[in-house]
Scaffold this motif. Structure first.
Motif, short mmCIF file in Angstrom:
data_model
loop_
_atom_site.label_atom_id
_atom_site.label_comp_id
_atom_site.label_asym_id
_atom_site.label_seq_id
_atom_site.Cartn_x
_atom_site.Cartn_y
_atom_site.Cartn_z
N VAL A 34 -5.71 138.44 -11.46
CA VAL A 34 -5.46 137.31 -12.36
C VAL A 34 -3.97 137.02 -12.49
O VAL A 34 -3.53 135.87 -12.41
CB VAL A 34 -6.09 137.58 -13.74
N GLN A 35 -3.16 138.06 -12.67
CA GLN A 35 -1.75 137.87 -12.94
C GLN A 35 -0.89 137.76 -11.68
O GLN A 35 0.23 137.26 -11.75
CB GLN A 35 -1.23 139.02 -13.80
N GLY A 36 -1.41 138.21 -10.57
CA GLY A 36 -0.59 138.21 -9.37
C GLY A 36 -1.10 137.32 -8.26
O GLY A 36 -0.48 136.33 -7.90
N ILE A 37 -2.26 137.66 -7.73
CA ILE A 37 -2.76 136.95 -6.54
C ILE A 37 -3.23 135.54 -6.89
O ILE A 37 -2.87 134.57 -6.21
CB ILE A 37 -3.89 137.76 -5.89
N ASN A 38 -4.04 135.39 -7.92
CA ASN A 38 -4.65 134.10 -8.26
C ASN A 38 -4.07 133.53 -9.55
O ASN A 38 -4.77 132.85 -10.31
CB ASN A 38 -6.17 134.30 -8.41
N ALA A 39 -2.80 133.75 -9.80
CA ALA A 39 -2.20 133.34 -11.07
C ALA A 39 -2.15 131.82 -11.23
O ALA A 39 -2.45 131.29 -12.30
CB ALA A 39 -0.79 133.93 -11.19
N ALA A 40 -1.80 131.10 -10.16
CA ALA A 40 -1.67 129.63 -10.27
C ALA A 40 -3.01 128.96 -10.56
O ALA A 40 -3.11 128.07 -11.40
CB ALA A 40 -1.06 129.08 -8.98
N THR A 41 -4.06 129.40 -9.88
CA THR A 41 -5.38 128.79 -10.10
C THR A 41 -5.89 129.06 -11.50
O THR A 41 -6.43 128.17 -12.16
CB THR A 41 -6.37 129.35 -9.06
N VAL A 42 -5.72 130.28 -11.98
CA VAL A 42 -6.17 130.60 -13.33
C VAL A 42 -5.38 129.83 -14.38
O VAL A 42 -5.93 129.34 -15.37
CB VAL A 42 -6.05 132.12 -13.57
N ALA A 43 -4.08 129.65 -14.18
CA ALA A 43 -3.25 128.90 -15.12
C ALA A 43 -3.67 127.43 -15.17
O ALA A 43 -3.74 126.82 -16.24
CB ALA A 43 -1.78 129.03 -14.75
N ASN A 44 -3.97 126.83 -14.00
CA ASN A 44 -4.41 125.44 -13.97
C ASN A 44 -5.76 125.26 -14.66
O ASN A 44 -5.98 124.28 -15.39
CB ASN A 44 -4.49 124.95 -12.53
N ALA A 45 -6.67 126.20 -14.45
CA ALA A 45 -7.98 126.12 -15.10
C ALA A 45 -7.84 126.23 -16.62
O ALA A 45 -8.51 125.51 -17.37
CB ALA A 45 -8.89 127.22 -14.57
N ALA A 46 -6.97 127.12 -17.08
CA ALA A 46 -6.75 127.24 -18.53
C ALA A 46 -6.14 125.98 -19.11
O ALA A 46 -6.49 125.54 -20.21
CB ALA A 46 -5.86 128.45 -18.81
N GLN A 47 -5.22 125.35 -18.38
CA GLN A 47 -4.59 124.13 -18.87
C GLN A 47 -5.60 122.99 -18.93
O GLN A 47 -5.58 122.17 -19.86
CB GLN A 47 -3.42 123.76 -17.97
N GLN A 48 -6.48 122.87 -17.96
CA GLN A 48 -7.49 121.82 -17.97
C GLN A 48 -8.47 122.00 -19.11
O GLN A 48 -9.00 121.01 -19.63
CB GLN A 48 -8.22 121.80 -16.63
N ASN A 49 -8.74 123.23 -19.51
CA ASN A 49 -9.63 123.46 -20.64
C ASN A 49 -8.98 123.06 -21.97
O ASN A 49 -9.69 122.70 -22.92
CB ASN A 49 -10.05 124.94 -20.70
N ARG A 50 -7.65 123.12 -22.05
CA ARG A 50 -6.96 122.79 -23.30
C ARG A 50 -6.60 121.32 -23.39
O ARG A 50 -6.54 120.77 -24.48
CB ARG A 50 -5.67 123.63 -23.42
N GLU A 51 -6.35 120.68 -22.26
CA GLU A 51 -5.87 119.31 -22.26
C GLU A 51 -6.90 118.39 -21.62
O GLU A 51 -7.68 118.79 -20.76
CB GLU A 51 -4.55 119.21 -21.49
N ARG A 52 -6.87 117.13 -22.06
CA ARG A 52 -7.70 116.10 -21.45
C ARG A 52 -6.94 114.79 -21.44
O ARG A 52 -6.11 114.53 -22.31
CB ARG A 52 -9.03 115.93 -22.20
N GLU A 53 -7.22 113.99 -20.46
CA GLU A 53 -6.52 112.72 -20.29
C GLU A 53 -7.37 111.59 -20.86
O GLU A 53 -8.57 111.47 -20.54
CB GLU A 53 -6.23 112.47 -18.82
N GLU A 54 -6.77 110.78 -21.68
CA GLU A 54 -7.46 109.65 -22.29
C GLU A 54 -6.58 108.42 -22.17
O GLU A 54 -5.42 108.42 -22.60
CB GLU A 54 -7.78 109.92 -23.76
N VAL A 55 -7.13 107.37 -21.59
CA VAL A 55 -6.38 106.13 -21.40
C VAL A 55 -6.50 105.29 -22.67
O VAL A 55 -7.60 104.95 -23.10
CB VAL A 55 -6.92 105.34 -20.18
N ILE A 56 -5.37 104.97 -23.27
CA ILE A 56 -5.32 104.16 -24.48
C ILE A 56 -4.81 102.78 -24.11
O ILE A 56 -3.68 102.63 -23.63
CB ILE A 56 -4.43 104.81 -25.55
N ALA A 57 -5.63 101.79 -24.33
CA ALA A 57 -5.24 100.42 -23.99
C ALA A 57 -4.20 99.92 -24.99
O ALA A 57 -4.33 100.15 -26.19
CB ALA A 57 -6.47 99.50 -24.01
N PRO A 58 -3.14 99.24 -24.52
CA PRO A 58 -2.14 98.71 -25.46
C PRO A 58 -2.73 97.59 -26.30
O PRO A 58 -3.52 96.77 -25.82
CB PRO A 58 -1.03 98.21 -24.53
#
Length: 232
Positions: A34-58
């Motif tokens: 988790v911390q060495g070999i596959n660190a980037a993939t695990v970090a991206n998955a954690a970020q996607q679980n915390r954040e979401r993209e929402e388009v707000i119309a002006p």
């Protein structure tokens, strides 16, 4: 203590020691992965679980006159669309009477409630909600356009799966469109008619264009209001 009891105790201690070492090795291997070999993939998955993209119309601002009367305002409206693919035989939804729990309803009942909320014909609406006969299910079907937030909330309470709402802005004029009265007022005062032309206007061509580096230049014609002398 007899020798047999001592041997049994030693075997148990070896077993516990081997089990502990095995678990420790598994944990260390997982930590390295988790911390060495596959660190980037695990970090991206954690970020996607915390954040979401929402388009707000002006949204455009409101327009008011000097007395504070609203002349133009932007309001929220929704387009209701449905995905006909992967629909079950019945619908499971939360009870609408305010009590806890869920209930199952048929598609016919859901379509009847949806038709009442949208003020549409149930038979015509059923053709949009579910594929008819051997028709191929569609992934995007528009059920209604420009519905109010209240209607959208009522439709969501029906619980139809794969039905979504798309936000869009709409411009409204509480005092009516002002271009027509403004044109009539301008005509009454003897000014230029602003409904797309000038009264008594004539088109005068300009002098022939001069050539510039071998390429002709084309200039726009001009209009002049005969009665007012303004050029347009």
């Amino acid at each position: 203590m007899s020798s047999t009891a001592i041997d049994t105790a030693k075997k148990r201690m070896r077993f516990v020691l081997i089990l502990s070492v095995t678990l420790l090795v598994i944990i260390l291997a997982r930590l390295v992965w988790v911390q060495g070999i596959n660190a980037a993939t695990v970090a991206n998955a954690a970020q996607q679980n915390r954040e979401r993209e929402e388009v707000i119309a002006p949204m455009r601002g409101s327009i008011e006159d000097r007395n504070g009367t609203t002349l133009a305002v932007s309001v929220d409206r929704y387009d209701l669309v449905i995905d006909q693919r992967e629909q079950n035989e019945d619908i499971r939804r939360a009870k609408r009477d305010g009590s806890n729990g869920h209930e199952r309803i048929s598609w016919d009942q859901a379509i009847q409630e949806l038709a009442k909320a949208l003020d549409q014909d149930p038979e015509e609406l059923a053709k949009k909600v579910r594929p008819q006969g051997d028709a191929k299910p569609k992934g995007y079907v528009v059920l209604a356009k420009s519905v109010t937030p209240e209607v959208r909330n009522e439709v969501r309470e029906i619980g139809i799966p794969r039905l979504s709402s798309l936000l869009r802005g709409e411009r409204q004029y509480p005092q009516g469109v002002i271009a027509g009265p403004l044109a009539r007022l301008c005509a009454q005062l003897g000014g230029p008619d602003i409904r797309g032309r000038c009264r008594g206007a004539r088109t005068e061509p300009r002098r022939p264009p001069r050539r510039h580096r071998g390429r002709p230049q084309i200039r726009n014609q001009r209009r002049r209001c005969a009665h007012s002398g303004h050029r347009g």
